[in-house]
Design an enzyme around this catalytic site. Structure first.
Site, PDB file in Angstrom:
ATOM      1  N   THR A   1     -62.648 -48.788  18.724  1.00 52.45           N
ATOM      2  CA  THR A   1     -63.776 -49.351  18.195  1.00 52.45           C
ATOM      3  C   THR A   1     -64.402 -50.607  18.848  1.00 52.45           C
ATOM      4  O   THR A   1     -63.294 -51.476  19.309  1.00 52.45           O
ATOM      5  CB  THR A   1     -63.918 -49.615  16.675  1.00 52.45           C
ATOM      6  OG1 THR A   1     -63.526 -48.329  16.153  1.00 52.45           O
ATOM      7  CG2 THR A   1     -64.875 -50.265  15.996  1.00 52.45           C
TER       8      THR A   1
ATOM      9  N   GLY B   1     -65.449 -43.715   8.510  1.00 54.92           N
ATOM     10  CA  GLY B   1     -64.158 -44.523   8.457  1.00 54.92           C
ATOM     11  C   GLY B   1     -64.763 -46.013   7.933  1.00 54.92           C
ATOM     12  O   GLY B   1     -65.770 -45.888   7.170  1.00 54.92           O
TER      13      GLY B   1
ATOM     14  N   THR C   1     -61.288 -53.593  13.441  1.00 51.53           N
ATOM     15  CA  THR C   1     -60.982 -52.336  14.075  1.00 51.53           C
ATOM     16  C   THR C   1     -59.637 -52.033  13.740  1.00 51.53           C
ATOM     17  O   THR C   1     -58.541 -52.958  13.362  1.00 51.53           O
ATOM     18  CB  THR C   1     -60.961 -52.483  15.652  1.00 51.53           C
ATOM     19  OG1 THR C   1     -60.488 -51.293  16.187  1.00 51.53           O
ATOM     20  CG2 THR C   1     -60.090 -53.777  15.999  1.00 51.53           C
ATOM     21  N   GLY C   2     -59.056 -50.690  13.544  1.00 51.16           N
ATOM     22  CA  GLY C   2     -57.961 -50.366  13.159  1.00 51.16           C
ATOM     23  C   GLY C   2     -57.869 -49.239  12.211  1.00 51.16           C
ATOM     24  O   GLY C   2     -59.038 -48.476  12.216  1.00 51.16           O
TER      25      GLY C   2
ATOM     26  N   GLY D   1     -58.960 -47.169   9.685  1.00 57.05           N
ATOM     27  CA  GLY D   1     -60.104 -47.383   8.507  1.00 57.05           C
ATOM     28  C   GLY D   1     -60.044 -47.221   7.389  1.00 57.05           C
ATOM     29  O   GLY D   1     -60.526 -48.102   6.367  1.00 57.05           O
TER      30      GLY D   1
HETATM   31  N1  ASP Z   1     -61.631 -48.558  12.413  1.00 60.15           N
HETATM   32  C1  ASP Z   1     -62.095 -47.027  13.270  1.00 60.15           C
HETATM   33  C2  ASP Z   1     -61.902 -45.929  12.041  1.00 60.15           C
HETATM   34  O1  ASP Z   1     -61.061 -45.943  11.367  1.00 60.15           O
HETATM   35  C3  ASP Z   1     -61.022 -46.856  14.319  1.00 60.15           C
HETATM   36  C4  ASP Z   1     -61.052 -47.984  15.233  1.00 60.15           C
HETATM   37  O2  ASP Z   1     -60.882 -49.034  14.868  1.00 60.15           O
HETATM   38  O3  ASP Z   1     -60.997 -47.753  16.462  1.00 60.15           O
HETATM   39  O4  ASP Z   1     -62.673 -45.201  12.144  1.00 60.15           O
END
Ligand code: ASP
Length: 350
Positions: A217, A247, A268-269, A271
């Protein structure tokens, strides 16, 4: 007798003085903290291009150079606006557009695939001055989802539009619409096939653990010369996510938050954890209610609250003075910041 009365009187006086209540007009520590304003930076911005198992051992020098160059290009785009007195909102969109248009990141062009082999994109945008926000979720043909999130903020009466309604709205606003095939890339397709093979062996939950997961993300937080904060986040979600899964990225308070009184944040992480722990808003709330500084609040939520819950990922943030915090509980996070005469771009856990 007179002498004893005097001694008793003096003793009582002394005793009552010692037990005098604290003078209520003395400023509390919180008030003292607020009363010493820090000098505000002329501008500041922070970006991320996702967190995850980003290890030097798995990286080629060419790949590392490509990521570093693209992160610098994204910072250049936002900094050019902020330096010339432009708004934090414009800087956030311009910065995110650079990363959305690159196949390197899991947003726009480089979006990951759902379990059904489609690309479904989410994005959000928030103005720290007004607390207005816009978000779109589950869209398949909007080239730059962050522009659509901003359009929801500025041109609609809503905060979030999803699916075909969001796509129709984006088209009406004159935003660029692409064939969904535009989002097809070989490396994301391979990642989906790997995730599906792992899922056959391990089940859905465990494949998440064993996958070479990299949340890609993208996001940006910025402070402009007028002291206004803004934040934005754009993503393809998580590889092998179920059809129509949404997410944290488009959820205000989870994947994105901005408030001129505290800070601007993009996450980011994993979600689901960021939604359940309202990560972005929790950091802002700790600053507002506990009077924590940005680094303390962000570090607590990412490295204590999320770690205790088992949620992996990180955030980037800028506070109202231009301080930057970019904690992550993963081995790496593509990230960077820019302030007048000061810039840093990082990938690993340094
Ligand atoms: N946070 C995003 C999600 O869960 C994924 C990401 O951070 O790449 O959709």
């Amino acid at each position: 007798m007179k002498k004893y009365t005097f001694i008793l009187f003096a003793f009582l006086c002394c005793f009552s003085c010692k037990n005098e209540p604290t003078i209520t007009s003395t400023p509390s520590e919180d008030l003292i903290k607020e009363a010493i304003p820090q000098k505000r930076a002329a501008y500041a911005m922070a970006i991320h291009g996702g967190a995850g198992t980003i290890l030097k051992a798995n990286m080629t020098p060419e790949k590392e150079a490509a990521f570093t160059a693209k992160l610098n290009e994204a910072l250049d785009a936002g900094e050019a606006i902020l330096k010339n007195g432009g708004t934090a909102m414009d800087a956030v969109v311009a910065t995110i557009n650079v990363m959305e248009n690159s196949p390197l990141f899991n947003a726009g062009k480089g979006a990951v695939f759902t379990n059904q082999g489609t690309n479904e994109l989410d994005a959000s945008f928030m103005d720290g001055k007004t607390l207005n926000a816009g978000a779109i979720s589950g869209v398949t043909n909007i080239k730059n989802p962050i522009n659509a999130a901003r359009a929801v903020l500025e041109k609609s009466n809503h905060v979030m539009l999803s699916g075909p309604g969001a796509e129709k709205f984006a088209k009406e606003q004159g935003l660029e619409i692409v064939d969904p095939k535009y989002f097809w890339t070989q490396h994301r397709w391979d990642a989906l096939e790997n995730a599906k093979a792992k899922e056959m062996q391990l089940g859905y939950h465990d494949q998440l653990e064993f996958n070479d997961w990299k949340y890609g993300t993208v996001g940006c937080a910025a402070l402009d010369k007028d002291g206004n904060l803004a934040a934005g986040t754009s993503t393809g979600g998580m590889t092998n996510k179920r059809f129509n899964r949404i997410g944290d990225a488009p959820i205000i308070g989870a994947g994105c938050y901005a408030n001129n009184n505290t800070c601007a944040i993009s996450s980011t992480g994993h979600g689901e954890f960021f939604i359940r722990y309202a990560v972005a808003h929790d950091i802002s709330a700790r600053m507002a209610y506990l009077k924590e500084d940005l680094a303390t609040a962000a570090n607590h939520v990412v490295n204590k609250t999320l770690v205790d819950a088992g949620g992996s990922g990180g955030i980037i943030s800028v506070d109202k003075y231009g301080n930057v915090a970019m904690p992550h509980n993963t081995p790496g996070m593509y990230r960077g910041y820019a302030k007048p005469n000061d810039r840093g771009v990082f990938i690993y856990g340094e």
